[in-house]
Design an enzyme around this catalytic site. Structure first.
Site, PDB file in Angstrom:
ATOM      1  N   TYR A 146       0.892  -1.275  -0.545  1.00 48.91           N
ATOM      2  CA  TYR A 146       0.169   0.124  -0.484  1.00 48.91           C
ATOM      3  C   TYR A 146       0.677   1.475  -0.689  1.00 48.91           C
ATOM      4  CZ  TYR A 146      -3.164   3.216   2.141  1.00 48.91           C
ATOM      5  OH  TYR A 146      -4.629   4.567   2.543  1.00 48.91           O
ATOM      6  N   ASP A 241       8.926   2.402  -1.043  1.00 51.21           N
ATOM      7  CA  ASP A 241       8.289   3.054  -0.083  1.00 51.21           C
ATOM      8  C   ASP A 241       8.620   3.155   1.073  1.00 51.21           C
ATOM      9  OD1 ASP A 241       4.344   3.024   0.082  1.00 51.21           O
ATOM     10  OD2 ASP A 241       6.624   4.150   1.418  1.00 51.21           O
ATOM     11  N   LYS A 269       5.016   9.314   8.160  1.00 54.22           N
ATOM     12  CA  LYS A 269       5.346   8.867   9.551  1.00 54.22           C
ATOM     13  C   LYS A 269       6.176   8.869  10.915  1.00 54.22           C
ATOM     14  CE  LYS A 269       2.981   4.597   7.550  1.00 54.22           C
ATOM     15  NZ  LYS A 269       1.675   4.454   8.380  1.00 54.22           N
TER      16      LYS A 269
HETATM   17  P1  KE4 Z   1      -0.207   8.586   4.423  1.00 53.00           P
HETATM   18  O1  KE4 Z   1      -1.118   9.336   3.361  1.00 53.00           O
HETATM   19  O2  KE4 Z   1      -1.529   7.917   4.982  1.00 53.00           O
HETATM   20  O3  KE4 Z   1       0.795   9.612   5.509  1.00 53.00           O
HETATM   21  O4  KE4 Z   1       0.536   7.320   4.258  1.00 53.00           O
HETATM   22  C1  KE4 Z   1       0.344   6.593   3.309  1.00 53.00           C
HETATM   23  C2  KE4 Z   1       0.975   5.561   3.710  1.00 53.00           C
HETATM   24  C3  KE4 Z   1       2.384   4.746   2.373  1.00 53.00           C
HETATM   25  N1  KE4 Z   1       2.711   3.892   1.940  1.00 53.00           N
HETATM   26  C4  KE4 Z   1       2.880   3.018   3.086  1.00 53.00           C
HETATM   27  C5  KE4 Z   1       4.629   1.742   3.250  1.00 53.00           C
HETATM   28  C6  KE4 Z   1       1.894   3.199   4.594  1.00 53.00           C
HETATM   29  O5  KE4 Z   1       2.187   2.365   4.604  1.00 53.00           O
HETATM   30  C7  KE4 Z   1       0.995   4.244   4.471  1.00 53.00           C
HETATM   31  C8  KE4 Z   1       0.001   4.214   5.249  1.00 53.00           C
HETATM   32  N2  KE4 Z   1      -0.247   3.277   5.993  1.00 53.00           N
HETATM   33  C9  KE4 Z   1      -1.661   3.130   6.253  1.00 53.00           C
HETATM   34  C10 KE4 Z   1      -1.440   2.184   7.742  1.00 53.00           C
HETATM   35  N3  KE4 Z   1      -1.059   0.380   6.861  1.00 53.00           N
HETATM   36  C11 KE4 Z   1      -1.874   4.114   7.365  1.00 53.00           C
HETATM   37  C12 KE4 Z   1      -2.986   4.217   8.280  1.00 53.00           C
HETATM   38  C13 KE4 Z   1      -4.123   5.406   7.321  1.00 53.00           C
HETATM   39  O6  KE4 Z   1      -4.393   4.675   5.877  1.00 53.00           O
HETATM   40  O7  KE4 Z   1      -5.157   5.739   8.268  1.00 53.00           O
END
Ligand code: KE4
Length: 432
Positions: A146, A241, A269
């Protein structure tokens, strides 16, 4: 034993009247486990406190950022100091340069870095930059990885997209994903064949070097190296990523831990310490293709926001000064060993996957190496485990397709208590 959740239920009902699904991100919606989310009142160290007065040992860490635990004192002080000077100016500040220099110094692949406001913005910008820099359109991603809700990458995505069973979302026109190729993670043969077939069209390969979004899935030996070699051979860019693994698996991220250097890296994060920060960076010749130096456009009103920069900077400085990684890994290892023993004692089929301070307890008969395997997780059993642990005062990610995180704030007593909770819960599941 069941915790009281009356206030959370009442407030969630109220929230659902004005916010779709009552949440500002579907990953928090408890869709994969049923029931209503706990409404959190505050966090401190390793604990979350909900509006029913329950105290829970937190292994979600806001989905990764809180490697130092909630409200780390020096981080809070840094935010308070920044607040005295204002919240946003729409103009450069010294804090952005300071954080950029820390990131450049820490991450092997990054010579220049651009701050944005989320991981999604980071990956969206990195893909656009890769396509603009190479003049090619095709992007390879992997099922179960993701990368945020970027139209062109929301194809066989992991995390919330998986939990809700909508990996390829409505609203994404076919044209947006026509140049996205989704392969199986850890399948070198398939990646090689794709390059042999379409190498000259491929702008980038983007992957989570250790996947967190189909549960914690490490790279098989040789997979990252093969991706690196194939990109180099065919003139494509390798993008790690590291939104989740950056500053999590080592101070220099997964690329430091595995010794494979991509052309670009996306971050999020932990670099914001819990405030909205994303970043993308890489070789200077690539990054100088981005506006205003180069022709590839990307912008953001609050990018590099001074309050968020101060929070991220204090977080990274503390990680650099204290090097908590060996201790974090040791705590996570002891916890995973305890969870494994508890599952074995209960006679429950399971897999435990751990890299550094991130891990997943899978209810699966096979070692989880790809989305095809993770799709066989027993999500019903996971839901029972999730709620059982909440009722024991332990807060886990509300999906089998997520990673758990150990923080600096978790004590040996917390690890012992979590293992004891798992022994009770897993035995109850087995005997039901
Ligand atoms: P954000 O746009 O949510 O800050 O980041 C997206 C993203 C991109 N790449 C990786 C590897 C990620 O894990 C994420 C976001 N992770 C999720 C949970 N695994 C965020 C939780 C959510 O969507 O509320």
């Amino acid at each position: 034993m069941s915790i009281t959740r009356d206030n959370s239920k009442t407030h969630f009902e109220q929230a659902s009247k004005s916010i779709p699904g009552g949440v500002n991100s579907p990953a928090r919606a408890f869709g994969g486990v049923g029931g209503e989310p706990l409404i959190i009142e505050r966090g401190k160290g390793q604990y979350l406190y909900d509006i029913d007065g329950n105290r829970l040992i937190d292994f979600v860490a806001s989905w990764g950022p809180h490697i130092l635990g909630h409200r780390e004192p020096s981080v809070m002080t840094a935010i308070e100091e920044a607040l005295k000077r204002g919240t946003s100016f729409g103009a450069p500040t010294t804090l952005e340069t300071e954080l950029a220099e820390v990131v450049v110094d820490a991450v092997p692949s990054i010579e220049k870095v651009r701050m944005v406001n989320s991981g999604t913005e980071a990956t969206m910008s990195a893909i656009r930059l890769a396509r603009g820099h190479t003049g090619r359109d095709v992007v390879i991603k992997f099922a179960g990885c993701y990368h945020g809700h970027v139209d062109s990458l929301l194809v066989q995505a992991g995390s919330g997209a998986l939990t809700h069973g909508v990996p390829s979302s409505p609203g994404v026109p076919a044209g947006c994903t026509a140049d996205t190729v989704a392969l199986e993670f850890n399948d070198v043969e398939q990646l090689t064949a794709t390059f042999n077939d379409r190498g000259s069209e491929i702008s980038a390969v983007i992957l989570e070097p250790v996947v967190g979004n189909m549960g914690c899935v490490p790279p098989e030996p040789g997979f990252l190296e093969a991706a690196r070699d194939l990109c180099s051979q065919h003139g494509a860019l390798l993008i790690f990523d590291e939104v989740m693994t950056g500053f999590r698996l080592a101070y220099g991220g997964a690329q430091e831990r595995f010794g494979v250097t991509p052309d670009m890296t996306t971050l999020g994060k932990i670099i914001g310490g819990g405030m909205p920060v994303g970043a993308y960076g890489g070789r200077a010749d690539i990054m100088d293709s981005i506006s205003p130096v180069g022709p590839v456009y990307q912008a953001g009103t609050l990018s590099g926001n001074p309050i968020a920069m101060a929070c991220g900077l204090a977080t990274l400085k503390l990680l650099r000064e204290t090097n908590p990684y060996p201790d974090l890994e040791a705590k996570a290892t002891r916890l995973c060993e305890g969870l494994g023993k508890a599952a074995n004692a209960a006679g429950l089929v399971h897999q435990i996957s751990q890299v550094g301070s991130m891990f997943t307890l899978f209810f699966n008969s096979e070692r989880v190496t790809s989305m095809a395997v993770s799709n066989n997780n027993d999500t019903d059993r996971f839901a029972k485990y999730f709620w059982g642990m909440i009722n024991q005062g332990v807060y886990l990610p509300c999906s089998q397709f997520e990673a758990n995180f150990v923080s600096v704030a978790h004590t040996d007593e917390d690890i012992d208590a979590t293992i004891a909770a798992a022994e009770t819960v897993l035995a109850e599941i087995a005997s039901a």
